[in-house]
Design a protein around this motif. Structure first.
Motif, PDB file in Angstrom:
ATOM      1  N   GLU A  77      54.677 -44.695  -4.431  1.00  0.00           N
ATOM      2  CA  GLU A  77      55.513 -43.516  -4.661  1.00  0.00           C
ATOM      3  C   GLU A  77      56.184 -43.075  -3.365  1.00  0.00           C
ATOM      4  OE1 GLU A  77      55.554 -38.838  -6.017  1.00  0.00           O
ATOM      5  OE2 GLU A  77      53.634 -39.882  -6.048  1.00  0.00           O
ATOM      6  N   LEU A  78      55.446 -43.092  -2.261  1.00  0.00           N
ATOM      7  CA  LEU A  78      56.021 -42.734  -0.966  1.00  0.00           C
ATOM      8  C   LEU A  78      57.189 -43.655  -0.631  1.00  0.00           C
ATOM      9  CD1 LEU A  78      56.066 -41.221   1.749  1.00  0.00           C
ATOM     10  CD2 LEU A  78      54.253 -42.788   2.531  1.00  0.00           C
ATOM     11  N   LYS A  79      56.985 -44.951  -0.793  1.00  0.00           N
ATOM     12  CA  LYS A  79      58.051 -45.913  -0.482  1.00  0.00           C
ATOM     13  C   LYS A  79      59.255 -45.721  -1.406  1.00  0.00           C
ATOM     14  CE  LYS A  79      55.523 -49.467   1.893  1.00  0.00           C
ATOM     15  NZ  LYS A  79      55.379 -50.892   2.099  1.00  0.00           N
ATOM     16  N   THR A  80      59.005 -45.432  -2.658  1.00  0.00           N
ATOM     17  CA  THR A  80      60.101 -45.188  -3.595  1.00  0.00           C
ATOM     18  C   THR A  80      60.887 -43.954  -3.166  1.00  0.00           C
ATOM     19  OG1 THR A  80      58.924 -46.246  -5.412  1.00  0.00           O
ATOM     20  CG2 THR A  80      60.679 -44.691  -6.002  1.00  0.00           C
ATOM     21  N   ARG A  81      60.199 -42.900  -2.775  1.00  0.00           N
ATOM     22  CA  ARG A  81      60.888 -41.683  -2.331  1.00  0.00           C
ATOM     23  C   ARG A  81      61.721 -41.950  -1.071  1.00  0.00           C
ATOM     24  NH1 ARG A  81      59.686 -37.047  -4.764  1.00  0.00           N
ATOM     25  NH2 ARG A  81      57.967 -37.010  -6.252  1.00  0.00           N
ATOM     26  N   ILE A  82      61.206 -42.774  -0.166  1.00  0.00           N
ATOM     27  CA  ILE A  82      61.967 -43.133   1.038  1.00  0.00           C
ATOM     28  C   ILE A  82      63.199 -43.941   0.640  1.00  0.00           C
ATOM     29  CG2 ILE A  82      61.920 -44.422   3.209  1.00  0.00           C
ATOM     30  CD1 ILE A  82      58.856 -43.725   3.286  1.00  0.00           C
ATOM     31  N   ALA A  83      63.032 -44.852  -0.298  1.00  0.00           N
ATOM     32  CA  ALA A  83      64.170 -45.645  -0.784  1.00  0.00           C
ATOM     33  C   ALA A  83      65.237 -44.746  -1.383  1.00  0.00           C
ATOM     34  CB  ALA A  83      63.694 -46.670  -1.811  1.00  0.00           C
ATOM     35  N   LEU A  84      64.827 -43.778  -2.177  1.00  0.00           N
ATOM     36  CA  LEU A  84      65.782 -42.855  -2.793  1.00  0.00           C
ATOM     37  C   LEU A  84      66.506 -42.023  -1.743  1.00  0.00           C
ATOM     38  CD1 LEU A  84      63.652 -41.741  -5.868  1.00  0.00           C
ATOM     39  CD2 LEU A  84      65.570 -43.361  -5.836  1.00  0.00           C
ATOM     40  N   LEU A  85      65.772 -41.591  -0.725  1.00  0.00           N
ATOM     41  CA  LEU A  85      66.379 -40.856   0.383  1.00  0.00           C
ATOM     42  C   LEU A  85      67.422 -41.724   1.090  1.00  0.00           C
ATOM     43  CD1 LEU A  85      66.448 -38.442   2.445  1.00  0.00           C
ATOM     44  CD2 LEU A  85      64.662 -39.670   3.681  1.00  0.00           C
TER      45      LEU A  85
ATOM     46  N   ARG B 212      66.589 -51.349   0.088  1.00  0.00           N
ATOM     47  CA  ARG B 212      66.551 -52.642  -0.600  1.00  0.00           C
ATOM     48  C   ARG B 212      65.351 -52.750  -1.536  1.00  0.00           C
ATOM     49  NH1 ARG B 212      70.893 -52.405   0.775  1.00  0.00           N
ATOM     50  NH2 ARG B 212      71.201 -53.230  -1.277  1.00  0.00           N
ATOM     51  N   LEU B 213      64.508 -51.723  -1.567  1.00  0.00           N
ATOM     52  CA  LEU B 213      63.313 -51.750  -2.413  1.00  0.00           C
ATOM     53  C   LEU B 213      63.711 -51.879  -3.881  1.00  0.00           C
ATOM     54  CD1 LEU B 213      60.158 -51.357  -2.473  1.00  0.00           C
ATOM     55  CD2 LEU B 213      60.632 -48.944  -2.933  1.00  0.00           C
ATOM     56  N   ARG B 214      63.039 -52.775  -4.573  1.00  0.00           N
ATOM     57  CA  ARG B 214      63.307 -52.933  -6.004  1.00  0.00           C
ATOM     58  C   ARG B 214      62.704 -51.748  -6.743  1.00  0.00           C
ATOM     59  NH1 ARG B 214      63.540 -58.296  -9.057  1.00  0.00           N
ATOM     60  NH2 ARG B 214      64.106 -57.565 -11.140  1.00  0.00           N
ATOM     61  N   LEU B 215      63.554 -51.044  -7.466  1.00  0.00           N
ATOM     62  CA  LEU B 215      63.143 -49.866  -8.218  1.00  0.00           C
ATOM     63  C   LEU B 215      63.047 -50.210  -9.702  1.00  0.00           C
ATOM     64  CD1 LEU B 215      65.587 -47.323  -6.531  1.00  0.00           C
ATOM     65  CD2 LEU B 215      63.171 -47.657  -5.990  1.00  0.00           C
ATOM     66  N   ASP B 216      62.218 -49.475 -10.414  1.00  0.00           N
ATOM     67  CA  ASP B 216      62.172 -49.679 -11.856  1.00  0.00           C
ATOM     68  C   ASP B 216      63.523 -49.246 -12.431  1.00  0.00           C
ATOM     69  OD1 ASP B 216      61.958 -46.860 -13.213  1.00  0.00           O
ATOM     70  OD2 ASP B 216      60.538 -46.782 -11.530  1.00  0.00           O
TER      71      ASP B 216
END
Length: 189
Positions: A52-60, A104-108
């Motif tokens: 979740e932390l990495k996803t939030r960083i990706a979104l930022l 570049r993180l793959r998101l759902d």
């Protein structure tokens, strides 16, 4: 009870800073807890896990990049827009290497659809309006630009061009020139 002063936004920003300093792959809830001198368990009232932390960083990162790209494109067209757009991605990757990796993180699929990711495609298409490409060529061109920009930025960040002449800036300028020429003379199917 949540520790005073810790919020999801503050943790996300601190995680993004950690990513820029240590690398995106080093970002974990435990590493973030060390930055705040708290136990990792105390962060779980804000975050489910490191994903979740990495996803939030990706979104930022996606949001920051889209905002920069939109500002850079304002009032520009053609090659001027292409160069400005390309430079946004390269400059962001140089200034924020961890955040760039996070982008570049793959998101759902749902998260990706609700992120700034679609804005990136729209902004790329805005650049391409100056080249009057029809579909499906426009989609091919979006993919080409993304591949070239990300590929070059990644190779440059990994030191792939640091041991040879000419300077990587000269090559970058030539690549933008070549892309402009290609887009102006897009081959027929």
């Amino acid at each position: 009870m949540a520790r005073a002063g810790l919020t999801v936004d503050r943790l996300t920003l601190a995680g993004a800073e950690l990513a820029d300093e240590a690398g995106f792959d080093q970002v974990t809830v435990a590493a973030l807890a060390k930055r705040f001198d708290v136990r990792a368990a105390s962060l779980y009232s804000h975050l489910k896990n490191s994903r979740e932390l990495k996803t939030r960083i990706a979104l930022l990162a996606l949001e920051e990049l889209a905002d920069r790209a939109a500002a850079a494109l304002a009032g520009r067209a053609g090659k001027d827009a292409l160069a400005a757009f390309a430079n946004v991605y390269r400059d962001y990757a140089r200034e924020h290497p961890g955040r760039y990796a996070a982008a570049r993180l793959r998101l759902d699929p749902r998260t990706a659809a609700e992120s700034a990711g679609p804005r990136h495609a729209q902004l790329t298409r805005a650049v391409l309006r100056g080249y009057d490409l029809p579909e499906p060529d426009q989609t091919h061109a979006v993919r080409l630009l993304g591949s070239v920009f990300h590929g070059y930025v990644s190779l440059e960040a990994d030191g792939g061009f640091s041991h040879s002449a000419p300077d990587s800036q000269e090559t970058w300028t030539r690549i933008v020139d070549a892309l402009d020429a290609l887009l102006r003379n897009w081959p027929a199917p």
